[in-house]
Design a protein around this motif. Structure first.
Motif, PDB file in Angstrom:
ATOM      1  N   ALA A 162       0.568  -1.531  -0.088  1.00 32.46           N
ATOM      2  CA  ALA A 162       0.041  -0.326  -0.535  1.00 32.46           C
ATOM      3  C   ALA A 162       0.732   1.240  -0.321  1.00 32.46           C
ATOM      4  N   LEU A 163       1.985   1.072   1.088  1.00 32.01           N
ATOM      5  CA  LEU A 163       3.441   2.183   1.302  1.00 32.01           C
ATOM      6  C   LEU A 163       3.078   2.514  -0.099  1.00 32.01           C
ATOM      7  N   GLY A 164       3.828   1.413  -1.430  1.00 38.87           N
ATOM      8  CA  GLY A 164       4.849   1.577  -2.294  1.00 38.87           C
ATOM      9  C   GLY A 164       3.566   1.921  -3.537  1.00 38.87           C
ATOM     10  N   ALA A 165       2.830   1.566  -3.210  1.00 32.03           N
ATOM     11  CA  ALA A 165       1.520   1.913  -4.152  1.00 32.03           C
ATOM     12  C   ALA A 165       1.674   3.581  -4.680  1.00 32.03           C
ATOM     13  N   VAL A 166       1.321   3.800  -3.185  1.00 26.51           N
ATOM     14  CA  VAL A 166       1.468   5.535  -2.895  1.00 26.51           C
ATOM     15  C   VAL A 166       2.759   6.461  -3.900  1.00 26.51           C
ATOM     16  N   GLY A 167       4.142   5.659  -3.063  1.00 27.08           N
ATOM     17  CA  GLY A 167       5.147   5.829  -3.505  1.00 27.08           C
ATOM     18  C   GLY A 167       5.022   5.656  -5.291  1.00 27.08           C
ATOM     19  N   VAL A 168       4.925   4.822  -5.395  1.00 22.23           N
ATOM     20  CA  VAL A 168       5.518   4.522  -7.103  1.00 22.23           C
ATOM     21  C   VAL A 168       4.100   5.284  -7.464  1.00 22.23           C
ATOM     22  N   GLY A 169       2.978   5.639  -7.679  1.00 19.18           N
ATOM     23  CA  GLY A 169       2.129   5.934  -8.029  1.00 19.18           C
ATOM     24  C   GLY A 169       2.731   7.412  -7.938  1.00 19.18           C
ATOM     25  N   ARG A 170       2.888   7.748  -7.560  1.00 18.77           N
ATOM     26  CA  ARG A 170       3.253   9.702  -7.226  1.00 18.77           C
ATOM     27  C   ARG A 170       4.491   9.788  -8.025  1.00 18.77           C
ATOM     28  N   VAL A 171       5.909   8.878  -8.102  1.00 15.54           N
ATOM     29  CA  VAL A 171       7.237   9.168  -9.178  1.00 15.54           C
ATOM     30  C   VAL A 171       6.174   8.808 -10.740  1.00 15.54           C
ATOM     31  N   CYS A 172       6.046   7.746 -10.836  1.00 13.60           N
ATOM     32  CA  CYS A 172       5.214   7.699 -12.545  1.00 13.60           C
ATOM     33  C   CYS A 172       4.378   9.065 -12.524  1.00 13.60           C
ATOM     34  N   GLN A 173       3.652   9.575 -11.224  1.00  9.03           N
ATOM     35  CA  GLN A 173       2.811  10.825 -12.585  1.00  9.03           C
ATOM     36  C   GLN A 173       3.373  11.686 -12.266  1.00  9.03           C
ATOM     37  N   ARG A 174       4.449  12.036 -11.710  1.00  7.48           N
ATOM     38  CA  ARG A 174       5.501  13.361 -11.982  1.00  7.48           C
ATOM     39  C   ARG A 174       6.335  12.921 -12.783  1.00  7.48           C
ATOM     40  N   TRP A 175       7.472  12.144 -13.090  1.00 14.52           N
ATOM     41  CA  TRP A 175       8.490  11.735 -13.615  1.00 14.52           C
ATOM     42  C   TRP A 175       8.042  10.643 -14.746  1.00 14.52           C
ATOM     43  N   PRO A 185      10.195   4.358 -25.543  1.00 20.67           N
ATOM     44  CA  PRO A 185       9.452   6.176 -24.597  1.00 20.67           C
ATOM     45  C   PRO A 185       8.926   5.787 -23.532  1.00 20.67           C
ATOM     46  N   ASP A 186       8.941   6.551 -22.573  1.00 19.37           N
ATOM     47  CA  ASP A 186       8.191   6.131 -21.003  1.00 19.37           C
ATOM     48  C   ASP A 186       6.635   6.482 -21.909  1.00 19.37           C
ATOM     49  N   PRO A 187       5.351   4.790 -21.853  1.00 19.49           N
ATOM     50  CA  PRO A 187       4.772   4.841 -22.303  1.00 19.49           C
ATOM     51  C   PRO A 187       3.321   6.166 -21.432  1.00 19.49           C
ATOM     52  N   LEU A 188       3.347   6.271 -20.309  1.00 17.20           N
ATOM     53  CA  LEU A 188       2.894   7.819 -19.779  1.00 17.20           C
ATOM     54  C   LEU A 188       3.261   8.227 -20.008  1.00 17.20           C
ATOM     55  N   LEU A 189       3.807   9.205 -20.091  1.00 17.45           N
ATOM     56  CA  LEU A 189       4.573  10.851 -20.934  1.00 17.45           C
ATOM     57  C   LEU A 189       3.804  10.299 -22.439  1.00 17.45           C
ATOM     58  N   LEU A 190       4.264   9.211 -23.318  1.00 13.62           N
ATOM     59  CA  LEU A 190       4.103   9.096 -24.739  1.00 13.62           C
ATOM     60  C   LEU A 190       2.474   9.569 -24.129  1.00 13.62           C
ATOM     61  N   PRO A 216      -8.175   9.920 -17.047  1.00 21.48           N
ATOM     62  CA  PRO A 216      -7.578  10.394 -18.713  1.00 21.48           C
ATOM     63  C   PRO A 216      -6.024  10.322 -18.140  1.00 21.48           C
ATOM     64  N   PRO A 217      -5.140  10.866 -18.450  1.00 19.16           N
ATOM     65  CA  PRO A 217      -3.882  10.084 -18.922  1.00 19.16           C
ATOM     66  C   PRO A 217      -3.332  11.158 -18.001  1.00 19.16           C
ATOM     67  N   SER A 218      -3.689  12.586 -17.337  1.00 18.00           N
ATOM     68  CA  SER A 218      -2.860  13.588 -16.647  1.00 18.00           C
ATOM     69  C   SER A 218      -3.453  13.093 -15.437  1.00 18.00           C
ATOM     70  N   THR A 219      -4.008  12.243 -15.116  1.00 19.78           N
ATOM     71  CA  THR A 219      -4.502  12.118 -14.007  1.00 19.78           C
ATOM     72  C   THR A 219      -4.281  10.484 -13.305  1.00 19.78           C
ATOM     73  N   ARG A 220      -3.754   9.773 -14.250  1.00 19.34           N
ATOM     74  CA  ARG A 220      -4.123   8.394 -14.953  1.00 19.34           C
ATOM     75  C   ARG A 220      -3.402   7.639 -12.573  1.00 19.34           C
ATOM     76  N   ALA A 221      -2.046   8.216 -13.561  1.00 20.35           N
ATOM     77  CA  ALA A 221      -1.208   7.339 -13.190  1.00 20.35           C
ATOM     78  C   ALA A 221      -0.795   7.759 -11.353  1.00 20.35           C
TER      79      ALA A 221
END
Length: 441
Positions: free
Chosen positions: A45-58, A181-186, A357-362
């Motif tokens: 659960a903690l990892g999902a929050v952390g990894v999700g935030r890193v994916c959302q930003r980078w 390329p990064d799939p989320l950023l693309l 939507p992709p903007s808030t998905r991660a």
């Protein structure tokens, strides 16, 4: 991406196979055997929050790679805790190890980032299928990895966690170097380009309509004002439904799976046979992914979610009625348990992905997986207590009954999503394209 999932699958299987046995050996209590599953799913659960935030930003690449690196660190901590016979270090390390397990599941969303809606289920299934090889091989390497650990003067049950250290580390390196390329950023870039195109076309259309005496686009077919588009791009109903399906299936699967090795060991089954049963279960969790993905694309996610609830109920009943000394019967139950989980995960993931939507998905997906991890932690923690007080059959049957809650949920949301059309609705008919009111008989 596929190679990293194969590697991380082996790391994921370590905690499933021997986590409960290691805790039982170190703590000397069956009622606490479910604690490792609760701890590493709580860590998930903690990892999902952390990894999700890193994916959302980078993006997906740094987020997933860092999650696997943390999972490797936690696996190493479990080995050290067992060598030092330190329960506190074991508890902390299992929480950190959970970050690796959460990353393995979060990676499924990367498969859907660039997929067309009609192929989303198959795209998710490809990522999950890649996990199969490592996840199935991991439990079958219990004896070999235990021998390696024993040769290094470590407890034999730490062997799978040594394997997890190597697997998670390799997955982090592969993703960090090759996921380009990064799939989320693309996906975000494509979505932004599509939105700009729509705005340009809309502006041109509006300018053309202003030259007319009448603007028919501002009214409905019956002359009433047309409804305004939704201000929120997130489909809340689909998001909640998909999340609930995955939470329920995770809760049932973790609770029954966690206590199966303990139940088998208590009735004389060896670690090799126990590992084989868990390997079949883990294989059923991931191997049917192409079938489940195709069903999601063809039938829609809600019917597949209903099938997940029914399959998990069958698994619970089979496990409850299986003779304790019959490894074959328990294997059938665990295969059904894994398949039901797979159906629930594929259908729920498709609903959540389509709703965001992709903007808030991660970020949203990370929070969804927090709920999944909390459900797994609750199931793992309660499983030992229920088994110690009522026995494994009570746990299995109770889990199966709980899974049936998916059916009314899917039925209610399906009706809300597809309301019955009113009789007086207009229809277009005739070759001239004129609009005529529909006359009900």
């Amino acid at each position: 991406m596929i190679l990293s999932q194969i590697l991380s699958g082996a790391g994921l299987a370590a905690g499933i196979t021997v986590g409960a046995l290691l805790a039982e050996e170190m703590l000397g209590s069956t009622s606490l055997a479910g604690l490792p599953a609760a701890l590493f799913t709580g860590g998930a659960a903690l990892g999902a929050v952390g990894v999700g935030r890193v994916c959302q930003r980078w993006g997906r690449r740094p987020g997933l790679a860092s999650g696997y690196a943390v999972g490797a660190l936690g696996s190493l901590g479990v080995v050290g805790a067992a060598a030092a016979d330190s329960a506190p270090l074991l508890f902390v390390s299992l929480v950190v190890y959970g970050a690796g397990t959460s990353t393995n599941l979060l990676a499924r969303y990367a498969g859907a980032d660039l997929a067309r809606p009609e192929r989303r289920g198959r795209a998710i299934s490809t990522v999950l299928l890649a996990t199969t090889l490592g996840a199935v091989a991991g439990p079958n390497l219990v004896t070999w990895s235990g021998s390696v650990a024993h040769a290094w003067d470590l407890p034999r049950l730490t062997g799978p966690f040594l394997l997890a250290v190597a697997a998670f580390t390799s997955a982090a390196v592969v993703l960090g170097c090759f996921l380009r390329p990064d799939p989320l950023l693309l996906a975000r870039s494509r979505a932004a380009e599509t939105e700009r195109t729509k705005q340009t076309e809309g502006k041109e259309s509006k300018d053309a309509e202003e030259d007319r005496d009448e603007a028919p686009s501002s009214h409905g077919l019956d002359g009433a004002p047309a409804p305004a588009p939704s201000l929120s791009p997130t489909d809340v109903r689909a998001l909640v439904t998909g999340t609930t399906v995955m939470v329920l299936t995770q809760l049932v699967m973790i609770s029954v799976m966690t206590m199966t090795p303990v139940h088998m060991t208590a009735h004389g089954h060896g670690t090799q046979l126990t590992g084989l049963v868990i390997a079949l279960h883990v294989g059923a969790m991931f191997l049917p992914s192409p079938l489940s993905g195709r069903l999601v694309d063809r039938l829609g996610p809600r019917p597949v979610a209903a099938a997940a609830g029914a399959t998990l109920f069958a698994a619970g009943c089979t496990a409850a009625l299986a003779p304790p000394h019959s490894a074959a019967a328990l294997a059938v139950a665990l295969v059904l348990l894994g398949f039901g989980w797979n159906l629930g995960l594929l259908s729920g993931t498709a609903m959540v992905t389509a709703a965001t939507p992709p903007s808030t998905r991660a970020g949203t997906q990370g929070l969804v997986d927090v709920g999944i991890a909390v459900a797994g932690a609750s199931g793992g923690l309660a499983s030992g207590v229920v088994t110690a007080s009522g026995g494994f059959p009570v746990l299995a049957f109770g889990g199966g009954v709980l899974a049936l809650a998916v059916l009314p949920l899917v039925l209610v949301t399906a009706r809300a999503t597809h309301p019955q059309r009113p009789a007086g609705r207009h229809a277009t008919c005739g070759t001239g394209g004129r609009v005529r009111p529909h006359r009900s008989s």
